[in-house]
Design an enzyme around this catalytic site. Structure first.
Site, PDB file in Angstrom:
ATOM      1  N   SER A 147     -12.351  35.122-124.940  1.00 56.61           N
ATOM      2  CA  SER A 147     -11.325  34.884-123.914  1.00 56.61           C
ATOM      3  C   SER A 147      -9.956  35.152-124.530  1.00 56.61           C
ATOM      4  O   SER A 147      -9.817  35.108-125.759  1.00 56.61           O
ATOM      5  CB  SER A 147     -11.392  33.419-123.467  1.00 56.61           C
ATOM      6  OG  SER A 147     -10.250  33.068-122.708  1.00 56.61           O
ATOM      7  N   TYR A 160     -11.692  24.340-124.510  1.00 57.32           N
ATOM      8  CA  TYR A 160     -12.088  25.738-124.266  1.00 57.32           C
ATOM      9  C   TYR A 160     -11.482  26.663-125.319  1.00 57.32           C
ATOM     10  O   TYR A 160     -12.177  27.468-125.942  1.00 57.32           O
ATOM     11  CB  TYR A 160     -11.610  26.133-122.872  1.00 57.32           C
ATOM     12  CG  TYR A 160     -12.043  27.498-122.402  1.00 57.32           C
ATOM     13  CD1 TYR A 160     -13.377  27.762-122.088  1.00 57.32           C
ATOM     14  CD2 TYR A 160     -11.118  28.538-122.236  1.00 57.32           C
ATOM     15  CE1 TYR A 160     -13.778  29.016-121.630  1.00 57.32           C
ATOM     16  CE2 TYR A 160     -11.510  29.787-121.773  1.00 57.32           C
ATOM     17  CZ  TYR A 160     -12.838  30.021-121.468  1.00 57.32           C
ATOM     18  OH  TYR A 160     -13.229  31.265-121.017  1.00 57.32           O
TER      19      TYR A 160
HETATM   20  N1  LIG Z   1     -13.875  34.272-115.313  1.00 63.65           N
HETATM   21  C1  LIG Z   1     -12.849  34.378-116.143  1.00 63.65           C
HETATM   22  O1  LIG Z   1     -11.696  34.502-115.724  1.00 63.65           O
HETATM   23  C2  LIG Z   1     -13.072  34.388-117.640  1.00 63.65           C
HETATM   24  C3  LIG Z   1     -11.965  34.669-118.446  1.00 63.65           C
HETATM   25  C4  LIG Z   1     -12.146  34.693-119.828  1.00 63.65           C
HETATM   26  C5  LIG Z   1     -13.387  34.467-120.383  1.00 63.65           C
HETATM   27  N2  LIG Z   1     -14.435  34.173-119.571  1.00 63.65           N
HETATM   28  C6  LIG Z   1     -15.727  33.955-120.228  1.00 63.65           C
HETATM   29  O2  LIG Z   1     -16.686  34.815-119.670  1.00 63.65           O
HETATM   30  C7  LIG Z   1     -17.985  34.204-119.737  1.00 63.65           C
HETATM   31  C8  LIG Z   1     -18.598  34.240-118.334  1.00 63.65           C
HETATM   32  O3  LIG Z   1     -17.805  33.400-117.487  1.00 63.65           O
HETATM   33  P1  LIG Z   1     -17.869  33.478-115.887  1.00 63.65           P
HETATM   34  O4  LIG Z   1     -16.482  33.487-115.400  1.00 63.65           O
HETATM   35  O5  LIG Z   1     -18.811  34.510-115.457  1.00 63.65           O
HETATM   36  O6  LIG Z   1     -18.413  32.012-115.574  1.00 63.65           O
HETATM   37  P2  LIG Z   1     -19.768  31.558-114.868  1.00 63.65           P
HETATM   38  O7  LIG Z   1     -19.745  30.075-114.906  1.00 63.65           O
HETATM   39  O8  LIG Z   1     -19.926  32.244-113.555  1.00 63.65           O
HETATM   40  O9  LIG Z   1     -20.873  32.138-115.858  1.00 63.65           O
HETATM   41  C9  LIG Z   1     -21.313  31.483-116.990  1.00 63.65           C
HETATM   42  C10 LIG Z   1     -22.822  31.564-116.990  1.00 63.65           C
HETATM   43  O10 LIG Z   1     -23.286  30.958-118.187  1.00 63.65           O
HETATM   44  C11 LIG Z   1     -24.419  30.190-117.852  1.00 63.65           C
HETATM   45  N3  LIG Z   1     -24.589  29.140-118.844  1.00 63.65           N
HETATM   46  C12 LIG Z   1     -23.793  28.062-119.063  1.00 63.65           C
HETATM   47  N4  LIG Z   1     -24.293  27.316-120.053  1.00 63.65           N
HETATM   48  C13 LIG Z   1     -25.418  27.944-120.482  1.00 63.65           C
HETATM   49  C14 LIG Z   1     -26.378  27.657-121.470  1.00 63.65           C
HETATM   50  N5  LIG Z   1     -26.303  26.542-122.215  1.00 63.65           N
HETATM   51  N6  LIG Z   1     -27.406  28.511-121.638  1.00 63.65           N
HETATM   52  C15 LIG Z   1     -27.527  29.623-120.867  1.00 63.65           C
HETATM   53  N7  LIG Z   1     -26.641  29.935-119.905  1.00 63.65           N
HETATM   54  C16 LIG Z   1     -25.612  29.106-119.713  1.00 63.65           C
HETATM   55  C17 LIG Z   1     -24.144  29.626-116.469  1.00 63.65           C
HETATM   56  O11 LIG Z   1     -25.321  29.215-115.811  1.00 63.65           O
HETATM   57  C18 LIG Z   1     -23.450  30.803-115.804  1.00 63.65           C
HETATM   58  O12 LIG Z   1     -24.365  31.634-115.125  1.00 63.65           O
HETATM   59  C19 LIG Z   1     -17.758  32.802-120.283  1.00 63.65           C
HETATM   60  O13 LIG Z   1     -17.993  32.790-121.662  1.00 63.65           O
HETATM   61  C20 LIG Z   1     -16.284  32.555-120.026  1.00 63.65           C
HETATM   62  O14 LIG Z   1     -15.736  31.643-120.932  1.00 63.65           O
HETATM   63  C21 LIG Z   1     -14.317  34.129-118.213  1.00 63.65           C
END
Ligand SMILES: NC(=O)c1ccc[n+]([C@@H]2O[C@H](COP(=O)([O-])OP(=O)(O)OC[C@H]3O[C@@H](n4cnc5c(N)ncnc54)[C@H](O)[C@@H]3O)[C@@H](O)[C@H]2O)c1
Length: 255
Positions: A147, A160
């Protein structure tokens, strides 16, 4: 010379490659699954969310899906074994599993801090090592979704941001340890995307106005904005990149 003289670019070719996608049924994960699948990669997708995994397997025929907790080392070993059994090879993985627990430091429950490290760091470690142990002699690729919070000190993000920063640094160490085996380990650092864990923030006018004010490109990322970097890091195009967190952020880390 015309456009038809050009063959598909082998630099970005993923056809017949086999990757494991963790967190593949989340907002950004789904976009990554689609991007890799459309380029011919064979995929095993694991996530905690059984329902969205079932939907995913209906949309992309031939993918292997498994409900698995990235925090559980044995489950990661198992998905690697299942992938090898089903597809006969393994070229790496991309990890989009993650959690966010925002709270001002005085209000932050230390269990939320622990849990953030458990999923975002320990889980990422389990995923990396389970794959790295079973990669062929030719090596492979491991990519994590970190991130901008790996480097930006956003208020309310003690849990985070510190876990994502740890993830980015762990990537550097793993990259160095495994470089001689040609196992390349990198991270992608997105800013706020209109997907997954950020959809509520994007939909909130006050939060989104403040967030946009520090994104020089003046828009939130869309899942497809991550595809180019993910494909690069998993393909021949990324053959000499390791240990990096590459920010895909509309300029967020410039502010
Ligand atoms: N959406 C954003 O703006 C954003 C920005 C920066 C970074 N991120 C990072 O991108 C990644 C995906 O985020 P997202 O926005 O798609 O969120 P999201 O919550 O839609 O996806 C995260 C996924 O991880 C799964 N998950 C959580 N804990 C788990 C575990 N213990 N074992 C297996 N699966 C698990 C959840 O079920 C979910 O499907 C994350 O690491 C998040 O920190 C997202």
């Amino acid at each position: 010379m015309s456009h038809s003289d050009f063959a598909p670019d082998p630099l970005f070719d993923l056809s017949k490659k086999v990757f494991i996608v963790a967190g593949g049924s989340g907002g950004l994960g789904k976009g990554l699954v689609q991007a890799l699948y459309e380029r011919g990669a064979r995929l095993a997708v694991c996530d905690l969310d059984e329902k969205s995994l079932a939907t995913l397997s209906q949309s992309f025929s031939g993918i292997l899906t498994a409900v698995a907790d990235i925090c559980d080392e044995a489950s990661m070993d198992q998905i690697v074994q299942q992938t090898l059994t089903q597809f006969g090879r393994l070229d790496g993985g991309i990890n989009a599993a993650g959690i966010i627990r925002p709270a001002a430091a005085f209000e932050l429950d230390v269990d939320a801090l622990r849990m953030s490290f458990e999923v975002n760091v320990v889980g990422a470690f389990n995923f990396s090592r389970a794959i790295a142990r079973r990669l062929p002699k030719a090596g492979g690729r491991i990519v994590h979704i970190a991130s901008v919070s790996s480097t930006v000190a956003n208020v309310g993000y003690a849990a985070y941001a510190s876990s994502k920063s740890a993830l980015s640094h762990m990537v550097r160490v793993l990259a160095r340890e495994w470089a001689s085996s040609n196992i390349l380990v990198n991270a992608i650092g997105p800013s706020m995307f209109n997907a997954g864990m950020a959809v509520n923030a994007v939909a909130d006018p006050t939060v989104s106005q403040q967030a946009l004010s520090v994104i020089p490109m003046g828009r939130f990322g869309q899942p497809e904005d991550l595809s180019g970097m993910a494909i690069t890091l998993l393909s021949q195009a990324g053959s000499y990149i390791t240990g990096q967190t590459i920010y895909v952020d509309g300029g967020r880390t410039l502010v």
